[in-house]
Design a protein around this motif. Structure first.
Motif, mmCIF file in Angstrom:
data_model
loop_
_atom_site.group_PDB
_atom_site.id
_atom_site.type_symbol
_atom_site.label_atom_id
_atom_site.label_comp_id
_atom_site.label_asym_id
_atom_site.label_seq_id
_atom_site.Cartn_x
_atom_site.Cartn_y
_atom_site.Cartn_z
ATOM 1 N N SER A 81 0.839 -1.197 0.000
ATOM 2 C CA SER A 81 0.000 0.000 0.000
ATOM 3 C C SER A 81 0.875 1.250 0.000
ATOM 4 O O SER A 81 0.505 2.273 -0.576
ATOM 5 C CB SER A 81 -0.923 0.002 1.218
ATOM 6 O OG SER A 81 -1.605 1.232 1.336
ATOM 7 N N ILE A 85 -0.068 5.491 -6.086
ATOM 8 C CA ILE A 85 -1.261 4.695 -6.377
ATOM 9 C C ILE A 85 -1.180 3.951 -7.710
ATOM 10 O O ILE A 85 -1.891 2.966 -7.938
ATOM 11 C CB ILE A 85 -2.512 5.590 -6.325
ATOM 12 C CG1 ILE A 85 -3.766 4.747 -6.076
ATOM 13 C CG2 ILE A 85 -2.607 6.486 -7.563
ATOM 14 C CD1 ILE A 85 -4.965 5.557 -5.634
ATOM 15 N N ALA A 88 -0.840 0.010 -7.491
ATOM 16 C CA ALA A 88 -2.079 -0.759 -7.343
ATOM 17 C C ALA A 88 -2.958 -0.632 -8.576
ATOM 18 O O ALA A 88 -3.610 -1.599 -8.993
ATOM 19 C CB ALA A 88 -2.839 -0.292 -6.101
ATOM 20 N N PHE A 100 -3.108 -5.671 -0.336
ATOM 21 C CA PHE A 100 -2.097 -4.804 0.258
ATOM 22 C C PHE A 100 -1.362 -5.494 1.400
ATOM 23 O O PHE A 100 -1.980 -6.032 2.324
ATOM 24 C CB PHE A 100 -2.729 -3.513 0.758
ATOM 25 C CG PHE A 100 -3.289 -2.661 -0.346
ATOM 26 C CD1 PHE A 100 -2.459 -2.131 -1.317
ATOM 27 C CD2 PHE A 100 -4.648 -2.409 -0.425
ATOM 28 C CE1 PHE A 100 -2.965 -1.345 -2.343
ATOM 29 C CE2 PHE A 100 -5.170 -1.622 -1.438
ATOM 30 C CZ PHE A 100 -4.326 -1.084 -2.400
ATOM 31 N N ALA A 327 -0.364 6.068 1.398
ATOM 32 C CA ALA A 327 -0.885 4.734 1.696
ATOM 33 C C ALA A 327 -2.106 4.523 0.802
ATOM 34 O O ALA A 327 -3.176 5.077 1.050
ATOM 35 C CB ALA A 327 -1.257 4.609 3.166
ATOM 36 N N SER A 328 -1.961 3.720 -0.226
ATOM 37 C CA SER A 328 -3.009 3.593 -1.236
ATOM 38 C C SER A 328 -4.309 3.043 -0.661
ATOM 39 O O SER A 328 -5.404 3.409 -1.116
ATOM 40 C CB SER A 328 -2.528 2.695 -2.378
ATOM 41 O OG SER A 328 -1.392 3.253 -3.021
ATOM 42 N N HIS A 329 -4.205 2.165 0.337
ATOM 43 C CA HIS A 329 -5.417 1.549 0.870
ATOM 44 C C HIS A 329 -6.304 2.540 1.607
ATOM 45 O O HIS A 329 -7.485 2.243 1.861
ATOM 46 C CB HIS A 329 -5.066 0.373 1.797
ATOM 47 C CG HIS A 329 -4.573 0.773 3.150
ATOM 48 N ND1 HIS A 329 -3.308 1.276 3.369
ATOM 49 C CD2 HIS A 329 -5.169 0.739 4.386
ATOM 50 C CE1 HIS A 329 -3.148 1.531 4.664
ATOM 51 N NE2 HIS A 329 -4.257 1.208 5.295
ATOM 52 N N TYR A 334 -9.617 2.837 -3.126
ATOM 53 C CA TYR A 334 -9.305 1.495 -2.636
ATOM 54 C C TYR A 334 -9.953 1.186 -1.294
ATOM 55 O O TYR A 334 -9.528 0.265 -0.603
ATOM 56 C CB TYR A 334 -7.786 1.288 -2.594
ATOM 57 C CG TYR A 334 -7.239 1.102 -3.984
ATOM 58 C CD1 TYR A 334 -7.366 -0.122 -4.629
ATOM 59 C CD2 TYR A 334 -6.681 2.162 -4.679
ATOM 60 C CE1 TYR A 334 -6.929 -0.291 -5.934
ATOM 61 C CE2 TYR A 334 -6.235 1.998 -5.984
ATOM 62 C CZ TYR A 334 -6.366 0.775 -6.595
ATOM 63 O OH TYR A 334 -5.944 0.609 -7.897
ATOM 64 N N SER A 339 -6.582 -6.485 2.644
ATOM 65 C CA SER A 339 -5.230 -6.228 3.136
ATOM 66 C C SER A 339 -5.105 -6.826 4.523
ATOM 67 O O SER A 339 -6.099 -7.119 5.187
ATOM 68 C CB SER A 339 -4.934 -4.728 3.212
ATOM 69 O OG SER A 339 -5.670 -4.100 4.247
ATOM 70 N N THR A 345 2.870 0.754 7.455
ATOM 71 C CA THR A 345 2.478 1.588 6.321
ATOM 72 C C THR A 345 1.787 2.860 6.789
ATOM 73 O O THR A 345 2.123 3.977 6.347
ATOM 74 C CB THR A 345 1.539 0.804 5.391
ATOM 75 O OG1 THR A 345 2.262 -0.281 4.809
ATOM 76 C CG2 THR A 345 0.961 1.683 4.305
#
Length: 380
Positions: A81, A85, A88, A100, A327-329, A334, A339, A345
């Protein structure tokens, strides 16, 4: 505020790059052509790969890498994550599901253990990032992926010039993707590259970036007889131009000098920050050397100022800094994706900040940056 504003990054470009771009324009060949081919050969040789396939960005490089691996709906790909971005997103482009995994604090990278924590029977690949130019421990990741019978894709967007065991990031990689965005160590403005040792993949990647044609535009132009091309599969328009490649060739020739300078600046930051309590700067891992594409610091939980307060204080002093890696999540795109718990992260993304570091940075500019951090540390 004294002096000029200090940017977070400036690409190191000069007259040689300008002349190379002008020469490409004056040649009449401005689309993908002989300069792209020369750049591909030079780049692949530099990173120790058999083949280089130039494309329009690292995002498109990642997409094509996942296409040639045959990934699609129903498949899971383990990704960090803690990455821009696009890492992902590339998984989603092929219809697969990014899962993630957490990272280690010191490097911001996946480890075999963090990957194993989210691996499932649906996992079909692992996508590891060399975050901010700090190399991932690919020896252990490759060994683990071999045990799991999973391909390892390397997102080396920030990795050119970094090393693992004395060899370039990307050396020995199954497949790796690279970026030449202006924030990276070398740039073509926009642009990317895929490297691999697999000749069949390289041939297919070359087709896929050019609409799936079995004969490139360059080959058709070079032929004395008409070539009636065929379109063997659905492809994409992911080409690099000869103008970009001309700049890239000059930049590649500067790479060693650029990395040496960045490492010297990073070493000076580390020395200046050594006695600032509560700040941990990024550094080399035991197994390799970073190129310090990004130089971040991680304040302790009890540091007197928050990350956002540090960013504000730096801005007031005329210093452009940035929040740490995203943190992409946690992004709306997302929400709800699978994850493990991602405490490292979330801590790095929430608390770290990226300090200015660029080739022409002066000692006075570094001193100004560190003075603000010292002042904030003393405020407590």
């Amino acid at each position: 505020m004294s002096g000029d504003r200090i940017p977070v990054m400036i690409p190191w470009l000069g007259e040689e790059e300008a002349q190379a771009a002008a020469d490409a324009v004056l040649s009449g060949w401005v689309a993908q052509g002989p300069r792209v081919a020369a750049f591909e050969r030079a780049f692949a040789e530099r990173v120790g790969a058999e083949h280089g396939i130039a494309v329009s960005s690292c995002t498109t490089a990642l997409h094509l890498a996942l296409v040639v691996l045959g990934l699609g709906p129903g498949d899971e790909v383990v990704v960090p994550s803690l990455s821009f971005i696009a890492t992902a997103n590339a998984v989603r482009y092929v219809g697969a599901e990014p899962v993630f995994a957490d990272v280690e604090t010191a490097t911001g990278n996946l480890t075999a253990a963090t990957v194993d924590a989210v691996r499932t029977p649906r996992t079909r690949a692992v996508l590891a990032v060399h975050q901010g130019g700090v190399p991932a421990d690919v020896d252990s990741l490759r060994a683990a992926c071999a045990d799991w019978d999973l391909p390892l894709v390397e997102d080396a967007a920030c990795g050119i010039g970094a090393t693992v065991g004395g060899k370039s990031v990307g050396h020995g990689a199954l497949i790796a993707a690279w970026s030449f965005h202006p924030r990276k160590v070398i740039t073509t403005g926009e642009g990317g590259m895929v490297t691999t040792d697999d000749a069949e993949w390289a041939e297919r990647l070359g087709r896929l970036r050019e609409h799936g044609m079995n004969a490139s535009a360059a080959a058709r132009h070079a032929s004395r007889q008409p070539i009636l091309e065929s379109y063997l599969e659905v492809g994409y328009n992911y080409r690099m131009t000869d103008i970009q490649a001309a700049v890239g060739l000059v930049q590649l020739g500067r790479l060693d000098e650029i990395v040496t300078r960045r490492r010297a600046l990073a070493a000076r930051y580390a020395e200046l920050l050594a006695d600032v309590p509560g700040l941990t700067p990024v550094g080399d891992p035991a197994y390799g050397e970073a190129n310090f594409q990004s130089y971040w610091v991680l304040p302790d939980q009890d540091f007197p100022a928050s990350r956002d307060q540090l960013l504000s204080a730096l801005a007031e002093a005329g210093v452009s800094a940035r929040r740490g890696i995203m943190a992409s999540h946690l992004e709306p795109a997302y929400q709800g994706h699978p994850s493990a718990p991602l405490p490292v992260t979330e801590r790095i993304s929430r608390d770290s900040l990226i300090l200015p570091l660029f080739h022409t940075m002066t000692e006075d500019q570094q001193d100004r940056v560190v003075a603000v951090l010292r002042q904030q540390a003393a405020a407590g």
